[in-house]
Design an enzyme around this catalytic site. Structure first.
Site, mmCIF file in Angstrom:
data_model
loop_
_atom_site.group_PDB
_atom_site.id
_atom_site.type_symbol
_atom_site.label_atom_id
_atom_site.label_comp_id
_atom_site.label_asym_id
_atom_site.label_seq_id
_atom_site.Cartn_x
_atom_site.Cartn_y
_atom_site.Cartn_z
ATOM 1 N N MET A 35 0.838 -1.174 0.000
ATOM 2 C CA MET A 35 0.000 0.000 0.000
ATOM 3 C C MET A 35 0.890 1.247 0.000
ATOM 4 O O MET A 35 0.810 2.044 0.907
ATOM 5 C CB MET A 35 -0.918 -0.050 1.213
ATOM 6 C CG MET A 35 -1.670 1.207 1.540
ATOM 7 S SD MET A 35 -2.550 2.002 0.220
ATOM 8 C CE MET A 35 -3.722 0.788 -0.221
ATOM 9 N N PRO A 36 1.763 1.405 -0.972
ATOM 10 C CA PRO A 36 2.579 2.622 -1.007
ATOM 11 C C PRO A 36 1.753 3.853 -1.373
ATOM 12 O O PRO A 36 0.794 3.784 -2.137
ATOM 13 C CB PRO A 36 3.614 2.331 -2.090
ATOM 14 C CG PRO A 36 3.602 0.845 -2.246
ATOM 15 C CD PRO A 36 2.205 0.411 -1.937
ATOM 16 N N LEU A 37 2.151 4.968 -0.799
ATOM 17 C CA LEU A 37 1.592 6.278 -1.125
ATOM 18 C C LEU A 37 2.771 7.142 -1.553
ATOM 19 O O LEU A 37 3.712 7.308 -0.778
ATOM 20 C CB LEU A 37 0.888 6.869 0.091
ATOM 21 C CG LEU A 37 0.362 8.294 -0.030
ATOM 22 C CD1 LEU A 37 -0.724 8.375 -1.095
ATOM 23 C CD2 LEU A 37 -0.174 8.756 1.319
ATOM 24 N N VAL A 54 3.964 -4.977 -4.929
ATOM 25 C CA VAL A 54 2.665 -4.363 -4.655
ATOM 26 C C VAL A 54 1.617 -4.952 -5.605
ATOM 27 O O VAL A 54 1.925 -5.326 -6.730
ATOM 28 C CB VAL A 54 2.695 -2.814 -4.755
ATOM 29 C CG1 VAL A 54 3.676 -2.211 -3.782
ATOM 30 C CG2 VAL A 54 2.991 -2.349 -6.157
ATOM 31 N N THR A 103 5.559 6.403 1.240
ATOM 32 C CA THR A 103 5.131 5.901 2.537
ATOM 33 C C THR A 103 4.628 4.478 2.328
ATOM 34 O O THR A 103 3.813 4.224 1.438
ATOM 35 C CB THR A 103 4.026 6.789 3.139
ATOM 36 O OG1 THR A 103 4.482 8.142 3.172
ATOM 37 C CG2 THR A 103 3.679 6.338 4.545
#
Length: 125
Positions: A1-3, A34, A71
């Site tokens: 769940m990268p931002l 991901v 993040t």
């Protein structure tokens, strides 16, 4: 769940910006595994007076420097992060042609309870 938050100088064409987004997504898929469609990214463009990258740490950066902040869940290993940095530099070098010296990446680890991906729920807590 990268931002992802990508900061850069204004003025590059849409195809250049799209190549950055596509390249970052590809690097995350390859280095961090991901899932498909796990793409949460924003590019912010800045006028030259509002964007500065120094040449600290022996790296000569140009006006094409990218500041990339990612993040992620606090579960990524140092090896995964190193692989990610390498893949980002390699892929963005291929397209849209960003020099490796101009790829500045910062990864922030966040506990899973710090995430809500919609509907007011803590899906991962």
């Amino acid at each position: 769940m990268p931002l992802l938050h990508i900061s850069m100088r204004a003025g590059k064409p849409q195809a250049y910006r799209q190549a950055i987004l596509d390249g970052l997504y590809r690097a995350m898929r390859e280095a961090l595994n991901v899932p498909v469609d796990d793409a949460f990214m924003a590019i912010t463009e800045h006028e030259p007076a509002n964007f500065r990258c120094g040449n600290a740490y022996g790296v000569e950066r140009s006006d094409d420097a990218l500041l990339i902040q990612i993040t992620v869940f606090a579960s990524r290993t140092p090896e995964q992060k190193k692989a990610l940095y390498r893949r980002i530099a390699d892929i963005l070098g291929e397209s849209p042609g960003v020099r490796p010296e101009d790829v500045f990446v910062n990864v922030l680890d966040a506990p899973k309870e710090n995430w809500s991906v919609g509907n007011g729920l803590a899906q991962f807590a």
